[in-house]
Design an enzyme around this catalytic site. Structure first.
Site, PDB file in Angstrom:
ATOM      1  N   GLY A  37     -11.414  12.813   1.445  1.00  0.00           N
ATOM      2  CA  GLY A  37     -10.879  14.127   2.111  1.00  0.00           C
ATOM      3  C   GLY A  37     -12.193  14.657   2.848  1.00  0.00           C
ATOM      4  O   GLY A  37     -13.188  13.907   2.572  1.00  0.00           O
ATOM      5  N   TYR A 145      -2.533   0.793  -5.799  1.00  0.00           N
ATOM      6  CA  TYR A 145      -1.774   2.071  -5.170  1.00  0.00           C
ATOM      7  C   TYR A 145      -0.234   1.988  -5.742  1.00  0.00           C
ATOM      8  O   TYR A 145       0.116   2.921  -6.097  1.00  0.00           O
ATOM      9  CB  TYR A 145      -1.889   1.925  -3.605  1.00  0.00           C
ATOM     10  CG  TYR A 145      -1.574   3.372  -2.966  1.00  0.00           C
ATOM     11  CD1 TYR A 145      -1.939   4.432  -3.194  1.00  0.00           C
ATOM     12  CD2 TYR A 145      -0.346   3.018  -2.253  1.00  0.00           C
ATOM     13  CE1 TYR A 145      -1.605   5.561  -2.463  1.00  0.00           C
ATOM     14  CE2 TYR A 145       0.021   4.364  -1.548  1.00  0.00           C
ATOM     15  CZ  TYR A 145      -0.358   5.427  -1.765  1.00  0.00           C
ATOM     16  OH  TYR A 145       0.228   6.579  -0.954  1.00  0.00           O
ATOM     17  N   LYS A 149       1.366   4.708  -8.267  1.00  0.00           N
ATOM     18  CA  LYS A 149       2.486   5.704  -7.675  1.00  0.00           C
ATOM     19  C   LYS A 149       3.718   5.452  -8.685  1.00  0.00           C
ATOM     20  O   LYS A 149       4.427   6.367  -9.161  1.00  0.00           O
ATOM     21  CB  LYS A 149       2.724   5.473  -6.446  1.00  0.00           C
ATOM     22  CG  LYS A 149       1.623   6.284  -5.375  1.00  0.00           C
ATOM     23  CD  LYS A 149       1.314   7.413  -5.681  1.00  0.00           C
ATOM     24  CE  LYS A 149       0.489   8.149  -4.615  1.00  0.00           C
ATOM     25  NZ  LYS A 149       0.071   9.491  -4.818  1.00  0.00           N
ATOM     26  N   THR A 175       3.393   8.324   8.049  1.00  0.00           N
ATOM     27  CA  THR A 175       2.990   9.485   8.862  1.00  0.00           C
ATOM     28  C   THR A 175       1.982   9.659   9.623  1.00  0.00           C
ATOM     29  O   THR A 175       0.999   8.865   9.092  1.00  0.00           O
ATOM     30  CB  THR A 175       3.003  10.563   7.518  1.00  0.00           C
ATOM     31  OG1 THR A 175       4.278  10.710   6.504  1.00  0.00           O
ATOM     32  CG2 THR A 175       3.005  11.932   8.255  1.00  0.00           C
TER      33      THR A 175
END
Ligand code: UDP
Length: 314
Positions: A37, A145, A149, A175
């Site tokens: 981030g 990953y 999840k 997305t």
């Protein structure tokens, strides 16, 4: 005023989510360890209703005061990032989900897990409904990953069933939009900067593999509807408009008026061959479907990358 914690709040989706929640009148606390981030994503959100805490949520999470909602969006989220941070990816999906669920139980907050279409792996059923259990390679490079999840979903359901925590699980499909990192290695934030710089466009494999791309604003709207619903089962949110990667590159090149050549590179291990969300559940239970068409979404995204790369602004 609802008070909401967003983990991964400085990431691509997390920052859009914080912005949306602030517009809905929430007080928002963003938490992020900033490994993928960036503070640039949230600098414009500075206000009395918004705060940021730099923190790694795989450790015990403490937040002072009441919380109405906890939205767990922290995780590396591109194949390149989770190859670079495999252990952190496993830890934030497992330990991070445990800590934030514990916090939700303590605060009696609604908990929403950002899950993924990767739980379906390289799917043998097409399109993918929520009832499909998936085809995941646990020991392949994407397993860090996918399995994190899948574990996170199981833990979320366990907290719901055993501790009666109010939970939601969104399975997010591909997305795109402003604030993706050009170096994150995903298709759209790689192709657009390559075209801006007149570099070759790197298509993996023969480009015949498919994805279905959802514009970020549509996705966030769907997630918010899920948050305020009472649905505990997983819900797919994504855009069912499916296309091959080569088709996508051609669309981008055309929109940008670019003459970059296309070069073919090896397909990453376990790269899913097809992916398309079945969004019947979201349509029926949330009255949601995507509204932004690909051309409009790509234009906004291209414009943002041009500002960021060419004019160094965004
Ligand atoms: N891809 C590609 N070139 C790139 C980056 C990605 O051809 O420079 C392909 C990738 O192999 C995959 C698709 O585009 O088939 C979408 O990749 P992305 O990393 O965006 O998402 P995911 O594989 O997680 O759906």
């Amino acid at each position: 005023m609802p008070r909401t914690l967003v983990t991964g709040g400085a990431g691509f989706l997390g920052s859009h989510l914080c912005e949306y929640l602030l517009n809905q009148g929430h007080e928002v606390i963003a938490m992020d360890n900033l490994i993928t981030g960036s503070m640039d994503n949230i600098a414009h959100l500075h206000s009395e209703s918004f705060s940021f805490i730099k923190y790694d949520v795989t450790h015990y999470v403490y937040v002072e005061g009441p919380l109405d909602y906890i939205m767990h969006f922290a995780s590396p989220a591109s194949p390149r990032d989770y190859l670079e941070f495999p252990i952190q990816t496993l830890k934030v999906g497992s330990l991070g989900t445990h800590k934030t669920l514990g916090l939700a139980k303590e605060k009696k907050a609604v908990f929403l897990l950002a899950s993924t279409s990767e739980v379906y792996g390289d799917p043998l059923l097409h399109p993918q409904p929520e009832s499909y259990w998936g085809n995941v390679n646990p020991v392949g490079p994407r397993g860090v990953y996918d399995e994190a999840k899948r574990f996170a979903e199981a833990l979320t359901m366990a907290y719901h069933r055993y501790h009666q925590v109010e939970t939601r699980i969104v399975r997010i499909f591909n997305t795109y939009g402003p604030r993706m990192r050009p170096e994150d290695g995903r298709a759209i934030p790689t192709f657009i900067p390559q075209a801006i710089r007149n570099e070759p466009i790197t298509v993996f494999g023969d480009g015949g593999q498919t994805r279905s791309f959802c514009y970020v604003n549509d996705l966030i709207e769907g997630i918010y509807r899920l948050l305020i619903s009472n649905i505990h089962e997983p819900v797919n949110i994504g855009n069912p408009q499916e296309m091959s990667i080569i088709e996508l590159t051609k669309k981008i090149l055309k929109l940008m008026g670019s003459h970059s050549e296309i070069v073919f590179k090896p397909l990453p291990v376990d790269d899913p061959k097809i992916r398309q969300p079945d969004i019947t559940r979201a349509r029926e239970m949330l009255d949601w479907e995507p509204r932004v068409d690909l051309e409009e979404g790509l234009r906004n995204t291209i414009e943002w990358f041009q500002r960021k790369i060419v004019r160094n602004e965004a």
